[in-house]
Motif scaffolding. Structure first.
Motif, PDB file in Angstrom:
ATOM      1  N   GLY A 147      48.125  38.899  54.773  1.00  0.00           N
ATOM      2  CA  GLY A 147      47.617  38.644  56.102  1.00  0.00           C
ATOM      3  C   GLY A 147      46.500  39.565  56.550  1.00  0.00           C
ATOM      4  N   GLU A 148      46.138  40.560  55.761  1.00  0.00           N
ATOM      5  CA  GLU A 148      45.029  41.437  56.148  1.00  0.00           C
ATOM      6  C   GLU A 148      43.708  40.681  56.107  1.00  0.00           C
ATOM      7  OE1 GLU A 148      44.613  45.873  55.635  1.00  0.00           O
ATOM      8  OE2 GLU A 148      45.751  45.380  53.834  1.00  0.00           O
ATOM      9  N   GLN A 149      42.779  41.125  56.951  1.00  0.00           N
ATOM     10  CA  GLN A 149      41.424  40.574  56.975  1.00  0.00           C
ATOM     11  C   GLN A 149      40.457  41.729  56.762  1.00  0.00           C
ATOM     12  OE1 GLN A 149      40.692  38.051  60.370  1.00  0.00           O
ATOM     13  NE2 GLN A 149      42.521  36.814  59.990  1.00  0.00           N
ATOM     14  N   ILE A 150      39.701  41.655  55.670  1.00  0.00           N
ATOM     15  CA  ILE A 150      38.895  42.782  55.209  1.00  0.00           C
ATOM     16  C   ILE A 150      37.468  42.340  54.969  1.00  0.00           C
ATOM     17  CG2 ILE A 150      38.589  44.474  53.347  1.00  0.00           C
ATOM     18  CD1 ILE A 150      41.625  44.300  52.881  1.00  0.00           C
ATOM     19  N   ALA A 151      36.517  43.155  55.390  1.00  0.00           N
ATOM     20  CA  ALA A 151      35.104  42.940  55.071  1.00  0.00           C
ATOM     21  C   ALA A 151      34.699  43.883  53.951  1.00  0.00           C
ATOM     22  CB  ALA A 151      34.238  43.185  56.297  1.00  0.00           C
ATOM     23  N   LEU A 152      34.023  43.326  52.939  1.00  0.00           N
ATOM     24  CA  LEU A 152      33.429  44.129  51.872  1.00  0.00           C
ATOM     25  C   LEU A 152      31.943  44.273  52.155  1.00  0.00           C
ATOM     26  CD1 LEU A 152      34.832  42.578  48.542  1.00  0.00           C
ATOM     27  CD2 LEU A 152      35.565  44.686  49.646  1.00  0.00           C
ATOM     28  N   ILE A 153      31.464  45.501  52.173  1.00  0.00           N
ATOM     29  CA  ILE A 153      30.041  45.723  52.386  1.00  0.00           C
ATOM     30  C   ILE A 153      29.506  46.639  51.286  1.00  0.00           C
ATOM     31  CG2 ILE A 153      30.265  45.419  54.879  1.00  0.00           C
ATOM     32  CD1 ILE A 153      29.930  48.454  55.176  1.00  0.00           C
ATOM     33  N   GLY A 154      28.201  46.724  51.202  1.00  0.00           N
ATOM     34  CA  GLY A 154      27.557  47.572  50.208  1.00  0.00           C
ATOM     35  C   GLY A 154      26.244  46.965  49.772  1.00  0.00           C
ATOM     36  N   GLY A 187      29.010  45.617  43.392  1.00  0.00           N
ATOM     37  CA  GLY A 187      30.255  45.187  42.764  1.00  0.00           C
ATOM     38  C   GLY A 187      31.106  44.289  43.646  1.00  0.00           C
ATOM     39  N   LYS A 188      30.570  43.862  44.778  1.00  0.00           N
ATOM     40  CA  LYS A 188      31.360  43.039  45.707  1.00  0.00           C
ATOM     41  C   LYS A 188      31.771  41.711  45.071  1.00  0.00           C
ATOM     42  CE  LYS A 188      28.132  43.023  48.901  1.00  0.00           C
ATOM     43  NZ  LYS A 188      27.101  43.809  48.174  1.00  0.00           N
ATOM     44  N   ARG A 238      47.862  30.801  59.112  1.00  0.00           N
ATOM     45  CA  ARG A 238      48.756  30.617  57.960  1.00  0.00           C
ATOM     46  C   ARG A 238      49.174  31.947  57.328  1.00  0.00           C
ATOM     47  NH1 ARG A 238      45.088  27.459  53.502  1.00  0.00           N
ATOM     48  NH2 ARG A 238      44.302  26.309  55.323  1.00  0.00           N
ATOM     49  N   ASN A 239      48.895  33.054  58.011  1.00  0.00           N
ATOM     50  CA  ASN A 239      49.204  34.400  57.506  1.00  0.00           C
ATOM     51  C   ASN A 239      48.626  34.608  56.112  1.00  0.00           C
ATOM     52  OD1 ASN A 239      50.272  37.026  57.706  1.00  0.00           O
ATOM     53  ND2 ASN A 239      52.129  36.426  56.616  1.00  0.00           N
ATOM     54  N   ALA A 240      47.414  34.104  55.922  1.00  0.00           N
ATOM     55  CA  ALA A 240      46.727  34.258  54.637  1.00  0.00           C
ATOM     56  C   ALA A 240      45.861  35.510  54.665  1.00  0.00           C
ATOM     57  CB  ALA A 240      45.864  33.033  54.348  1.00  0.00           C
ATOM     58  N   THR A 241      45.634  36.064  53.501  1.00  0.00           N
ATOM     59  CA  THR A 241      44.755  37.222  53.354  1.00  0.00           C
ATOM     60  C   THR A 241      43.312  36.743  53.267  1.00  0.00           C
ATOM     61  OG1 THR A 241      46.505  38.407  52.182  1.00  0.00           O
ATOM     62  CG2 THR A 241      44.257  39.247  51.928  1.00  0.00           C
ATOM     63  N   LEU A 242      42.422  37.434  53.956  1.00  0.00           N
ATOM     64  CA  LEU A 242      40.996  37.099  53.946  1.00  0.00           C
ATOM     65  C   LEU A 242      40.196  38.320  53.535  1.00  0.00           C
ATOM     66  CD1 LEU A 242      38.493  35.338  54.647  1.00  0.00           C
ATOM     67  CD2 LEU A 242      38.743  36.120  57.013  1.00  0.00           C
ATOM     68  N   ILE A 243      39.434  38.187  52.449  1.00  0.00           N
ATOM     69  CA  ILE A 243      38.511  39.239  52.023  1.00  0.00           C
ATOM     70  C   ILE A 243      37.134  38.607  51.936  1.00  0.00           C
ATOM     71  CG2 ILE A 243      37.939  40.955  50.278  1.00  0.00           C
ATOM     72  CD1 ILE A 243      40.821  41.031  49.457  1.00  0.00           C
ATOM     73  N   CYS A 301      33.845  42.280  63.750  1.00  0.00           N
ATOM     74  CA  CYS A 301      34.839  41.218  63.578  1.00  0.00           C
ATOM     75  C   CYS A 301      36.030  41.583  62.697  1.00  0.00           C
ATOM     76  CB  CYS A 301      34.167  39.970  63.011  1.00  0.00           C
ATOM     77  SG  CYS A 301      32.888  39.269  64.079  1.00  0.00           S
ATOM     78  N   PHE A 302      35.923  42.631  61.892  1.00  0.00           N
ATOM     79  CA  PHE A 302      36.994  42.952  60.949  1.00  0.00           C
ATOM     80  C   PHE A 302      37.618  44.307  61.280  1.00  0.00           C
ATOM     81  CE2 PHE A 302      34.671  39.720  58.747  1.00  0.00           C
ATOM     82  CZ  PHE A 302      35.625  39.041  57.994  1.00  0.00           C
ATOM     83  N   ALA A 303      38.933  44.368  61.168  1.00  0.00           N
ATOM     84  CA  ALA A 303      39.641  45.616  61.471  1.00  0.00           C
ATOM     85  C   ALA A 303      39.501  46.647  60.354  1.00  0.00           C
ATOM     86  CB  ALA A 303      41.118  45.323  61.718  1.00  0.00           C
ATOM     87  N   ARG A 304      39.323  46.173  59.129  1.00  0.00           N
ATOM     88  CA  ARG A 304      39.236  47.078  57.972  1.00  0.00           C
ATOM     89  C   ARG A 304      37.965  46.769  57.195  1.00  0.00           C
ATOM     90  NH1 ARG A 304      43.648  47.176  52.963  1.00  0.00           N
ATOM     91  NH2 ARG A 304      42.633  48.771  51.673  1.00  0.00           N
ATOM     92  N   ILE A 305      37.247  47.820  56.844  1.00  0.00           N
ATOM     93  CA  ILE A 305      36.007  47.662  56.092  1.00  0.00           C
ATOM     94  C   ILE A 305      36.083  48.511  54.828  1.00  0.00           C
ATOM     95  CG2 ILE A 305      33.515  48.040  56.095  1.00  0.00           C
ATOM     96  CD1 ILE A 305      33.477  47.489  59.046  1.00  0.00           C
ATOM     97  N   ILE A 306      35.771  47.876  53.704  1.00  0.00           N
ATOM     98  CA  ILE A 306      35.708  48.571  52.417  1.00  0.00           C
ATOM     99  C   ILE A 306      34.265  48.544  51.949  1.00  0.00           C
ATOM    100  CG2 ILE A 306      36.463  48.562  50.007  1.00  0.00           C
ATOM    101  CD1 ILE A 306      39.050  47.223  50.945  1.00  0.00           C
ATOM    102  N   ALA A 307      33.721  49.708  51.679  1.00  0.00           N
ATOM    103  CA  ALA A 307      32.336  49.829  51.231  1.00  0.00           C
ATOM    104  C   ALA A 307      32.294  50.154  49.748  1.00  0.00           C
ATOM    105  CB  ALA A 307      31.617  50.917  52.021  1.00  0.00           C
TER     106      ALA A 307
END
Length: 270
Positions: free
Chosen positions: A32-39, A44-45, A199-204, A216-222
């Motif tokens: 259910g987490e919603q994560i943005a990948l940036i870089g 490597g995204k 649907r409690n799905a994970t979004l990356i 828009c995203f609570a968690r950001i991974i760079a």
């Protein structure tokens, strides 16, 4: 955890054996987490998304997806595991002569029998589901249009509608906003996030639009050079971190001055 990577290294597809797209990358993602990948480009995204979708096999490290180790199970089990995820590439693989309704309903192919898939090509099995998914992206009037009549932005949103008709537990979305104007970009992210939450799905989602990621995203991974530079709540991602992430690594002169960009200007709201 829904997704777990521990010191995973992945080779670039088709590149020399020593070329790594991901370098000993470790990551935990809960259901259910919603994560943005940036870089920056080449960070490597895309490789990370393809690794999570079991499309790239790690050269080393351990990978666990939805409770399974995908490369330690039979190919039939791995195929069933892939069916529980939806990988949306930046350029959706939509046949140009296909009708939009068929292109969208292709999101259900992993659950359909061969006979159902063939029958749906002749007479769409559930056109209303495709119409409703397109409607969330303001494209319902394109239901029976040919794919090659769509603009680049319409094709991208058609690809997102395909994700909505699937029954995926994990959405892996690669640069879905590259052909969209700022207003449509935010609307598209809202639709994806609402569907994932329902649907409690994970979004990356990998994004070059840093301010949309931060808003828009609570968690950001760079990522940079195939490694995690930071993994933080969006509230802790400062302008200084962003500047450092995207700074030209080829310029190491002491008097280097980065271009002054106001990252706070016209920040989108989510």
């Amino acid at each position: 955890m829904t997704l777990q990577l521990h010191k995973v290294s992945v080779h670039h597809a088709g590149a020399a054996a020593h070329a790594l797209a991901l370098r000993e990358l470790s990551l935990d993602v809960a259901q259910g987490e919603q994560i943005a990948l940036i870089g920056p480009s080449g960070a490597g995204k895309t490789s990370l998304l393809h690794t999570l979708a079991c499309a790239l096999r790690p050269a080393s490290g351990s990978l666990h997806i939805l409770g399974s180790s995908p490369w330690q199970i039979a190919s039939s089990e791995r195929h069933a595991l892939r069916a529980r995820m939806f990988l949306a590439p930046q350029t959706p693989p939509l046949p140009p002569r296909q009708r939009v309704v068929n292109a969208v309903l292709a999101g259900r192919l992993p659950q359909w029998s061969l006979w159902t898939a063939i029958r749906s090509l002749l007479a769409p099995v559930d056109p209303r589901a495709a119409w409703e998914a397109l409607g969330k992206f303001k494209l319902q009037d394109k239901l029976y249009a040919r794919v090659d009549r769509l603009s680049g932005g319409e094709r991208q949103r058609c690809g997102m509608a395909r994700a909505l008709v699937s029954n995926a537990e994990v959405f892996l979305v690669d640069e879905p906003l590259s052909a969209l104007d700022p207003t449509l970009a935010v609307q598209t992210i809202h639709v994806l996030q609402a569907e994932a939450q329902a649907r409690n799905a994970t979004l990356i989602c990998s994004l070059h639009q840093v301010e949309i990621a931060r808003a828009c995203f609570a968690r950001i991974i760079a990522l940079r050079d195939g490694q995690v530079v930071f993994d933080l709540p969006s509230s802790e991602v400062s302008d200084a971190l962003i500047e450092q992430l995207y700074r030209n690594k080829m310029d190491t002169s002491p008097d280097f001055e980065p271009i002054d960009v106001d990252l706070n200007a016209a920040r989108p709201r989510c």
